[in-house]
Design an enzyme around this catalytic site. Structure first.
Site, mmCIF file in Angstrom:
data_model
loop_
_atom_site.group_PDB
_atom_site.id
_atom_site.type_symbol
_atom_site.label_atom_id
_atom_site.label_comp_id
_atom_site.label_asym_id
_atom_site.label_seq_id
_atom_site.Cartn_x
_atom_site.Cartn_y
_atom_site.Cartn_z
ATOM 1 N N HIS A 1 0.837 -1.210 0.000
ATOM 2 C CA HIS A 1 0.000 0.000 0.000
ATOM 3 C C HIS A 1 0.871 1.259 0.000
ATOM 4 O O HIS A 1 0.722 2.130 -0.864
ATOM 5 C CB HIS A 1 -0.902 -0.046 1.238
ATOM 6 C CG HIS A 1 -1.781 1.149 1.423
ATOM 7 N ND1 HIS A 1 -3.138 1.116 1.187
ATOM 8 C CD2 HIS A 1 -1.523 2.414 1.845
ATOM 9 C CE1 HIS A 1 -3.665 2.304 1.426
ATOM 10 N NE2 HIS A 1 -2.704 3.114 1.850
ATOM 11 N N GLU A 2 1.777 1.349 0.970
ATOM 12 C CA GLU A 2 2.613 2.552 1.079
ATOM 13 C C GLU A 2 3.599 2.657 -0.085
ATOM 14 O O GLU A 2 3.960 3.762 -0.501
ATOM 15 C CB GLU A 2 3.355 2.565 2.415
ATOM 16 C CG GLU A 2 2.458 2.537 3.654
ATOM 17 C CD GLU A 2 1.456 3.692 3.719
ATOM 18 O OE1 GLU A 2 1.635 4.702 2.990
ATOM 19 O OE2 GLU A 2 0.489 3.589 4.493
ATOM 20 N N HIS B 1 1.911 4.478 -2.826
ATOM 21 C CA HIS B 1 2.046 5.929 -2.618
ATOM 22 C C HIS B 1 3.438 6.408 -3.060
ATOM 23 O O HIS B 1 3.574 7.431 -3.736
ATOM 24 C CB HIS B 1 1.882 6.265 -1.134
ATOM 25 C CG HIS B 1 0.475 6.264 -0.647
ATOM 26 N ND1 HIS B 1 -0.542 6.934 -1.280
ATOM 27 C CD2 HIS B 1 -0.085 5.686 0.449
ATOM 28 C CE1 HIS B 1 -1.674 6.774 -0.599
ATOM 29 N NE2 HIS B 1 -1.418 6.014 0.441
ATOM 30 N N HIS C 1 3.860 6.531 -6.730
ATOM 31 C CA HIS C 1 3.089 7.660 -7.258
ATOM 32 C C HIS C 1 3.921 8.933 -7.142
ATOM 33 O O HIS C 1 4.051 9.706 -8.112
ATOM 34 C CB HIS C 1 1.778 7.786 -6.475
ATOM 35 C CG HIS C 1 0.726 8.592 -7.169
ATOM 36 N ND1 HIS C 1 -0.550 8.747 -6.680
ATOM 37 C CD2 HIS C 1 0.745 9.308 -8.321
ATOM 38 C CE1 HIS C 1 -1.258 9.495 -7.491
ATOM 39 N NE2 HIS C 1 -0.499 9.859 -8.493
#
Length: 598
Positions: A389-390, A393, A396
């Protein structure tokens, strides 16, 4: 699990490398002083910031440089503080950066009102007078779109000076929750007394021993109940501040202010809540199934997280979790993997839990350096999902920073959570394929997915309903007391869990433990993002033509256009409910799968 490490006891390999930002605290302080000096010089342009095209471009570029430097300095201070919130040196350092940022914001508060005061036709001519201003076109469009919400120079300066005080409720909450809250000791499965923490509670919650998980859940709830009035006061203070700021800026509500900044229609929020409520039968079905499989006469909240596979499978160390994430994301192609390799090899991640460390997990990007990730690792598959998940980020940030100027490198949360939940979906697809011939592991993986879906779409929508109701109540003059918040949250908890799950413990913990309530209409974006990423990740995993490149283009775009527009380019329209319906269709499909396996 026997004891929490002190920060000094954490191995170097499990800490982030802050020398990627500054060699020392002193180096950061020296850089901060130079940034403050630049801001003071730029402040002298008040009244003629945009007197002509050349001057305007020079001042915008200088303002951008100040922003880039301040971001680097601020993140360094924040990471030092979050590493150990009991370290007075780190807390003091962070305070210095916050004070400096507040002063800089106040000094440069004249820019917005000065630019929005320019007549539309004159502003158009100004932008056309200098080719270099083309880079700032979207930023200026956003700014002038908010024209009626920008105050006078004096008022903006005043709010700038008050910024630190206006953020104090969040800071008080974080200190209370991360530094001061203690949960005591509970018994593990061997009967040994172990310190309960934010980080290890999930290990107890999923215990096959019902008395172990019951003791841990009730122990975790206890300090929230004991401090319920303090938690209520901090939340009341935060919400009343946001409502007041919305009123001062001529918005009809805090929700309109929060969504309007990124041009997101409020109907997106209402459509989410309405659509999720229409599919509560699916989550009720899951809990009924779980209750039946576990053979429980009554199922309480402390029973909902125990794995149906009968044991905690696919445990992973941090190194194994990185490898699993790496393997799953091979589908993303060489450019994505290049960024991920840098993240894993250059200590962008702070993995281990230690005394005083901020709870949970997050990623923060630094335009002039690299992203950083905070984790509190446990050797559970869940932690690998948090890493994926992180890392979504982080990639991105990495893609956007390489493709965009700094003013567009940060994607709004509405888009950022797409990138993170996208990776969770890819990891699920990878694991389901990897263990397709192992029914027991498939049950465990499917339950991980179902738990993630419920936690992200159902639970975050529950939080969104709570948050919206609390804001509206405070706006009408209701004081958000602990009793009021308990009633509001408790009723929503019961609605979202359904008839199969019995209420237990205290209602306070259901709202008091959520730090995202101090981020002003943040939580709904988790739910919308998971639904969006379901469509995007399915297309990439199934190798649909052009799907990967469209997704990477979305990452590269950062915040260079409105979120709704960028998502339409990627193939998803969030202005109707179809993207949500697609997510619920996949959820129902996987419910069918696990039911058949069971």
């Amino acid at each position: 699990m026997e004891k929490q490490l002190k920060r000094s006891e954490v191995p170097k390999a499990l800490k982030w490398d802050l020398t990627l930002l500054y060699e020392s605290d002193e180096a950061m302080e020296q850089a901060l002083a130079k940034t403050q000096q630049k801001a003071s010089e730029l402040a002298k342009t008040a009244g003629h910031f945009a007197s002509d095209g050349q001057t305007f471009l020079r001042n915008l570029n200088e303002n951008k440089t100040i922003g880039e430097e301040l971001e680097r300095e601020f993140v360094y201070g924040m990471l030092r503080r979050d590493s150990d919130t009991t370290d007075s040196t780190a807390v003091t350092l962070y305070g210095q950066v916050v004070n400096a940022a507040t002063m800089i914001e106040a000094e440069l508060a004249f820019i917005q009102p000065e630019l929005t005061a320019i007549d539309d036709s004159d502003f158009t001519k100004l932008m056309q007078s200098e080719p270099g201003l083309a880079e700032y076109q979207y930023e200026m469009t956003k700014l002038r779109r908010q024209k009626k919400h920008v105050l006078s120079k004096a008022e903006e300066t005043l709010l700038g000076y008050l910024n630190k005080s206006l953020d104090s409720a969040e800071e008080i909450y974080n200190t209370l929750n991360d530094a001061d809250l203690k949960f005591g000791k509970v018994h593990d499965e061997q009967g040994q007394l172990v310190e309960l923490t934010h980080g290890n509670r999930s290990q107890f919650n999923e215990s096959q021993n019902r008395s172990v998980r019951k003791e841990a859940v009730l122990a975790y709830e206890k300090p929230y109940h004991e401090l319920r009035n303090t938690f209520a006061q901090t939340l009341n203070s935060f919400i009343s501040t946001e409502n007041a700021l919305a009123m001062i800026r001529h918005y009809p509500s805090a929700r309109a202010a929060a969504l309007g900044a990124n041009n997101i229609p409020e109907s997106v929020y209402d459509t989410l809540v309405a659509t999720v409520n229409q599919h509560l039968d699916l989550v009720y079905r899951w809990y009924e199934l779980k209750k039946r499989v576990l053979g429980l006469d009554k199922m309480y909240k402390y029973d909902v997280n125990v794995p149906l596979a009968g044991e905690d499978m696919l445990k992973t160390t941090f190194e194994q979790g990185k490898q699993l994430t790496w393997d799953a994301l091979q589908v993303m192609g060489p450019e994505y993997l290049k960024g991920l390799k840098s993240e894993f090899e250059h200590r962008w991640i702070d993995a281990a839990e230690n005394l005083g460390k901020r709870s949970g997990g997050y990623q923060v990007g630094v335009y002039t350096a690299n992203p950083f990730i905070l984790l509190n690792w446990t050797d559970k598959l869940y932690s690998t999902f948090v890493l994926a998940h992180e890392s979504g980020h982080a990639m991105h940030s990495w893609f956007a920073q390489r493709a965009q100027p700094s003013e567009y490198a940060d994607a709004p949360i509405f888009l950022a959570e797409v990138a993170s939940t996208f990776n969770e979906n890819i990891l699920t697809d990878y694991l389901l394929e990897k263990y397709q011939d192992d029914p027991k592991k498939l049950i465990f993986i499917l339950e991980q997915y179902i738990t993630g879906f419920i936690g992200t779409i159902y639970r975050q929508t529950q939080f969104a309903e709570f948050e919206d109701a609390a804001y509206k109540a405070e706006q009408k003059g209701q004081t958000l007391t602990a009793d009021y918040l308990d009633q509001l949250s408790g009723d929503l908890v019961n609605k979202y869990y359904g008839p199969a799950v019995e209420e237990t413990g205290t209602r306070t913990q259901s709202w008091a433990y959520v730090p995202h309530f101090y981020m002003n209409y943040y939580v709904y974006q988790y739910a919308t993002s998971w639904a969006v990423s379901t469509a995007l990740s399915e297309a990439v995993w199934q190798h649909e033509p052009g799907a990967l490149e469209r997704y990477l283009d979305l990452l590269r775009a950062g915040g260079s256009d409105d979120p709704v527009t960028l998502l339409k380019h990627a193939g998803v329209d969030v202005t109707d409910s179809q993207y949500l319906e697609r997510a619920f269709a996949l959820f129902e499909k996987r419910l069918d799968q696990i039911e058949k396996l069971l």
